[in-house]
Design an enzyme around this catalytic site. Structure first.
Site, PDB file in Angstrom:
ATOM      1  CG  MET A 138      -2.007  -1.080   1.046  1.00 33.57           C
ATOM      2  SD  MET A 138      -3.158  -1.371   2.448  1.00 33.57           S
ATOM      3  CE  MET A 138      -2.359  -2.072   3.609  1.00 33.57           C
ATOM      4  CB  CYS A 151      -1.831   0.143  -9.299  1.00 37.70           C
ATOM      5  SG  CYS A 151      -2.112   1.715  -9.107  1.00 37.70           S
TER       6      CYS A 151
HETATM    7  C1  LIG Z   1      -3.531   3.428   0.533  1.00 39.02           C
HETATM    8  C2  LIG Z   1      -3.315   2.551  -0.605  1.00 39.02           C
HETATM    9  C3  LIG Z   1      -2.294   2.011  -1.428  1.00 39.02           C
HETATM   10  C4  LIG Z   1      -2.038   1.200  -2.110  1.00 39.02           C
HETATM   11  N1  LIG Z   1      -1.083   1.114  -3.007  1.00 39.02           N
HETATM   12  C5  LIG Z   1      -0.841  -0.398  -3.687  1.00 39.02           C
HETATM   13  C6  LIG Z   1       0.323  -0.545  -4.433  1.00 39.02           C
HETATM   14  O1  LIG Z   1       1.356   0.235  -4.071  1.00 39.02           O
HETATM   15  N2  LIG Z   1       0.406  -1.882  -4.915  1.00 39.02           N
HETATM   16  C7  LIG Z   1      -0.567  -2.514  -5.134  1.00 39.02           C
HETATM   17  O2  LIG Z   1      -0.511  -3.725  -5.676  1.00 39.02           O
HETATM   18  N3  LIG Z   1      -1.812  -2.324  -4.642  1.00 39.02           N
HETATM   19  C8  LIG Z   1      -1.888  -1.237  -3.825  1.00 39.02           C
HETATM   20  N4  LIG Z   1      -3.223  -1.035  -3.215  1.00 39.02           N
HETATM   21  C9  LIG Z   1      -4.055  -2.140  -3.409  1.00 39.02           C
HETATM   22  C10 LIG Z   1      -3.981  -3.062  -2.167  1.00 39.02           C
HETATM   23  O3  LIG Z   1      -2.856  -3.535  -2.370  1.00 39.02           O
HETATM   24  C11 LIG Z   1      -5.228  -3.988  -2.194  1.00 39.02           C
HETATM   25  O4  LIG Z   1      -4.988  -4.804  -3.283  1.00 39.02           O
HETATM   26  C12 LIG Z   1      -6.641  -3.336  -2.193  1.00 39.02           C
HETATM   27  O5  LIG Z   1      -6.364  -2.285  -1.055  1.00 39.02           O
HETATM   28  C13 LIG Z   1      -7.802  -4.241  -1.825  1.00 39.02           C
HETATM   29  O6  LIG Z   1      -7.441  -5.016  -0.548  1.00 39.02           O
HETATM   30  P1  LIG Z   1      -8.258  -4.555   0.840  1.00 39.02           P
HETATM   31  O7  LIG Z   1      -9.838  -4.621   0.377  1.00 39.02           O
HETATM   32  O8  LIG Z   1      -7.937  -5.691   1.868  1.00 39.02           O
HETATM   33  O9  LIG Z   1      -7.784  -3.376   1.276  1.00 39.02           O
HETATM   34  C14 LIG Z   1      -3.206   0.166  -2.325  1.00 39.02           C
HETATM   35  C15 LIG Z   1      -4.421   0.321  -1.452  1.00 39.02           C
HETATM   36  C16 LIG Z   1      -4.572   1.430  -0.490  1.00 39.02           C
HETATM   37  C17 LIG Z   1      -5.631   1.420   0.564  1.00 39.02           C
END
Ligand SMILES: Cc1cc2nc3c(=O)[nH]c(=O)nc-3n(C[C@H](O)[C@H](O)[C@H](O)COP(=O)(O)O)c2cc1C
Length: 343
Positions: free
Chosen positions: A29, A111
């Site tokens: 993240m 992303c």
């Molecule tokens: C603040 C933030 C930054 C993120 N940055 C990335 C990243 O750098 N690379 C990536 O693959 N996913 C990124 N994501 C997506 C998360 O890795 C994840 O796939 C997404 O939040 C869904 O999972 P969750 O519902 O458990 O949060 C980001 C998500 C958030 C909230």
């Protein structure tokens, strides 16, 4: 087990990479899972596989690797997530990651942000499986640690299961044995990255079907997992779960995951003990010039829903900000919370 995961461990940056347990992964993240956050998460859960924020390959090759890759040995095991779309660049970055001691190299295909798309990497690469295959093959060739993918179940109109299965099959042939699947499609136009994390419906069944069709590959499911009951249910039949926002906003979940997912006791009986155990690290970092708030911002959600939780958050988010703030701020916040938590 498949190609990438089968490779013999070897010395990488002074440590053995070994076979990785992906039962519980903490998502990459950007701006959140920096090295301070990961050090804290590691205290709470000794078994989780932690991911870095995405590091863009061109930035790594033309910038300062030490700034982008340095981390505390106490974070291990950590996977380095790369963003990129040039095979040679990604291979060079994977080599750097291995040399710096990372346990896995992960390529970001999830992303959807416009900035990432402009660099022709992230989710838009799912429309170009040939290029992804080239990139994966080059990285697998370059390193001995596992090369994995983090992807969506589809993008735009290309969102049917057959399309997804063909995509996975092709990349597995290029040498990737581990797929972390955010169980939502991404809309490349019209939705912001934040909306793309919430609006497209979750399809865990697609990931479960992939596991059924490709039992020798490892599948880690991601997206919308909010508690450990859900995590336990999803783990039946899949190789792992990846928590993003839930782990960040409610880090105590990571401690609770020890008995629920691994059958071993929590590392700390109380949240306050976890903070105390984090103190020596913060102390060292403060001495090296790291501002307190860079570390304490990752602790804000620790007492969420607990007596004193708001007070904890307020003290840390205001008093840790001024330059020169030290551990006395944490002590003050801790004293408040411990008193109130005993109620
Ligand atoms: C603040 C933030 C930054 C993120 N940055 C990335 C990243 O750098 N690379 C990536 O693959 N996913 C990124 N994501 C997506 C998360 O890795 C994840 O796939 C997404 O939040 C869904 O999972 P969750 O519902 O458990 O949060 C980001 C998500 C958030 C909230």
């Amino acid at each position: 087990m498949t190609a990438a995961g089968d490779r013999a461990p070897r010395e990488a940056g002074g440590r053995r990479s070994g076979v990785l347990d992906r039962t519980l992964c903490v998502a990459p993240m950007l701006d959140w899972t920096d090295r301070y956050c990961r050090r804290f998460h590691r205290l709470l859960n000794p078994r989780a596989l932690l991911y870095t924020e995405m590091v863009a390959a061109p930035a790594l090759l033309h910038g300062d690797p030490a700034r982008l890759l340095a981390h505390d040995p106490g974070e291990h095991p950590v996977a380095l997530q790369l963003g990129g779309s040039e095979a040679a660049e990604l291979a060079a970055c994977a080599r750097l990651g291995e040399a710096w001691g990372y346990a896995e190299i992960n390529l970001n295909l999830g992303c959807p942000s416009a900035r990432v798309r402009a660099g022709r990497f992230g989710a838009c690469l799912m429309a170009d499986p040939g290029r992804v295959n080239e990139c994966v093959a080059a990285m697998v060739e370059a390193v001995r640690i596992p090369v994995t993918l983090k992807q969506r179940i589809g993008i735009d109109q290309a969102d049917d299961y057959d399309h997804l299965a063909r995509f996975v099959d092709g990349i597995a042939r290029a040498g990737c044995g581990v797929f972390i699947v955010h169980a939502r499609k991404a809309w490349l136009q019209g939705l912001s990255p934040k909306e793309n994390r919430d609006i497209p419906p979750l399809r865990y069944d697609r990931v479960q079907r992939l596991k059924g069709d490709f039992p020798r590959l490892e599948f880690v499911v991601n997206g919308g997992i909010g508690d450990l009951d859900q995590a336990v249910a999803l783990l039946r039949g899949l190789d792992g779960i990846m928590l993003g926002r839930a782990a960040y906003h409610h880090p105590w979940l990571l401690a609770e995951a020890m008995p629920r997912l691994f059958g071993v006791p929590m590392p700390f009986a109380r949240r306050t003990d976890a903070v105390r155990a984090f103190r020596p690290f913060m102390d060292r970092e403060l001495a090296a010039g790291t501002p307190l708030s860079r570390m304490t911002r990752h602790l804000l959600g620790l007492f969420h829903g607990r007596p004193g939780g708001r007070r904890w958050r307020r003290i840390l988010s205001t008093e840790a900000q001024p330059p020169g703030a030290g551990l006395e701020v944490v002590e003050r916040a801790l004293a408040q919370v411990s008193e109130e938590s005993r109620l």
